[in-house]
Design a protein around this motif. Structure first.
Motif, PDB file in Angstrom:
ATOM      1  N   GLU A 189      41.371  46.988  37.817  1.00 54.73           N
ATOM      2  CA  GLU A 189      41.934  46.100  36.794  1.00 54.73           C
ATOM      3  C   GLU A 189      41.770  46.691  35.391  1.00 54.73           C
ATOM      4  O   GLU A 189      42.699  46.666  34.582  1.00 54.73           O
ATOM      5  N   ASP A 207      44.088  36.240  50.537  1.00 53.66           N
ATOM      6  CA  ASP A 207      43.173  36.018  49.411  1.00 53.66           C
ATOM      7  C   ASP A 207      43.117  37.241  48.507  1.00 53.66           C
ATOM      8  O   ASP A 207      43.117  37.112  47.273  1.00 53.66           O
ATOM      9  N   VAL A 208      43.047  38.415  49.103  1.00 53.16           N
ATOM     10  CA  VAL A 208      43.005  39.652  48.309  1.00 53.16           C
ATOM     11  C   VAL A 208      44.314  39.829  47.556  1.00 53.16           C
ATOM     12  O   VAL A 208      44.331  40.207  46.375  1.00 53.16           O
ATOM     13  N   HIS A 258      44.398  37.322  44.611  1.00 54.95           N
ATOM     14  CA  HIS A 258      43.490  37.734  43.531  1.00 54.95           C
ATOM     15  C   HIS A 258      44.119  38.861  42.712  1.00 54.95           C
ATOM     16  O   HIS A 258      44.073  38.844  41.469  1.00 54.95           O
ATOM     17  N   GLN A 288      47.016  37.531  40.574  1.00 58.22           N
ATOM     18  CA  GLN A 288      46.514  36.812  39.403  1.00 58.22           C
ATOM     19  C   GLN A 288      46.044  37.776  38.323  1.00 58.22           C
ATOM     20  O   GLN A 288      46.258  37.542  37.126  1.00 58.22           O
ATOM     21  N   ALA A 289      45.406  38.873  38.732  1.00 58.80           N
ATOM     22  CA  ALA A 289      44.957  39.869  37.753  1.00 58.80           C
ATOM     23  C   ALA A 289      46.152  40.512  37.052  1.00 58.80           C
ATOM     24  O   ALA A 289      46.132  40.722  35.832  1.00 58.80           O
ATOM     25  N   ALA A 339      50.049  30.874  42.417  1.00 59.82           N
ATOM     26  CA  ALA A 339      49.228  31.911  41.797  1.00 59.82           C
ATOM     27  C   ALA A 339      49.634  32.152  40.348  1.00 59.82           C
ATOM     28  O   ALA A 339      48.783  32.282  39.455  1.00 59.82           O
ATOM     29  N   SER A 371      48.568  29.306  38.102  1.00 59.72           N
ATOM     30  CA  SER A 371      47.134  29.276  37.821  1.00 59.72           C
ATOM     31  C   SER A 371      46.778  30.125  36.610  1.00 59.72           C
ATOM     32  O   SER A 371      45.701  29.970  36.022  1.00 59.72           O
TER      33      SER A 371
END
Length: 282
Positions: free
Chosen positions: A75, A114-115, A118, A121-122, A148, A151
């Protein structure tokens, strides 16, 4: 009618990229968004943008299929490369619920949802923070994608490009309910679509793409035989190679599927793409 290819991966064929760009320009394609898929190809995308600054609009990110090879701290490194390239977009990120997600790894492993969420979202957070367009891959996951994105922000003024859209109308309208989301249409989206079947997509929320060197199935290649632009020979898997110069064929099929004239559709799709991708604006 100048056109802009809203999604491709020229870095997959580095030895052919020069010829692909030249042929595209000859056929009226004056720019293309070139999306990274993994950290390892960020330098190749950057090099293409440097070699063709008036044609290539780069985007940097991690595709969900390759998240299994992502190393800790990606990230931060992604933000660094985006800061170094102030006109670059973010992506390709996204969600893929199909069985093929992650099957490109030699051990046959998959990337959990889930991965994927995540990572999405990043990417979305960076797109909002840096005010950059976000390009996403979405297979059987429109609801998850919208959740996503929501959020992170209720809207994305710099734009979200859902590339290669070929989902149901209800799923598409769910995504279009978010400010800034656009649907990008490729051959898979439009070649066999019934006339007028995509008329529900607002003209100012639509783009056109090739997904070159992918995006050309054997079925599409056979259906368009004789009309396709010159292309490099097939790769190891024997699949036909797509090129950005085929974008006029996408335009023709999209015009039939949306019920919009080719000139009007070309002008609108190109204007929307160039508004989002500030690179490749020559």
């Amino acid at each position: 009618m100048p056109l802009f290819d809203a999604h491709c991966h020229l870095q997959f064929r580095p030895d052919d990229a020069e010829a692909m760009v030249a042929t595209a320009i000859e056929r009226g394609v004056t720019g293309a968004a070139v999306c990274a898929t993994r950290e390892a190809d960020w330098p190749a995308v950057a090099a293409l943008a440097a070699a063709h600054p008036s044609f290539v609009a780069p985007s940097f990110g991690l595709h969900p299929w390759w998240l299994g090879e992502a190393e800790d701290g990606w990230e931060g490194r992604l933000k660094e490369v985006l800061v170094r390239h102030p006109c670059a977009g973010v992506g390709e990120s996204g969600v893929d619920k199909a069985a093929r997600a992650g099957t490109r790894f030699e051990d046959g492993s998959t990337v959990s949802l889930d991965v994927q969420v995540h990572a999405l979202q990043a990417h979305a957070a960076l797109a909002v923070e840096l005010n950059r367009p976000l390009t996403v891959h979405c297979v059987r996951g429109a609801g998850t994608l919208r959740e996503a994105l929501s959020s992170i922000s209720p809207s994305f003024p710099a734009g979200v490009v859902v590339h290669g859209w070929h989902g149901a109308r209800a799923a598409g309208e769910l995504l279009l309910g978010m400010e800034g989301v656009c649907l990008s249409l490729g051959l898979r989206s439009v070649l066999d679509a019934a006339p007028g079947s995509l008329s529900w997509i607002p003209l100012d929320r639509m783009m056109l793409e090739t997904d070159a060197p992918d995006g050309l199935s054997p079925h599409s290649a056979a259906a368009l035989a004789g009309a396709l632009a010159p292309a490099p020979p097939p790769g190891p898997l024997g699949r036909p190679v797509n090129v950005p110069a085929n974008l006029p064929l996408v335009l023709a099929a999209a015009a039939a599927a949306t019920g919009v004239g080719e000139a009007e559709l070309a002008a609108a799709a190109t204007s929307t793409a160039r508004r989002l991708f500030c690179g490749g604006a020559g």
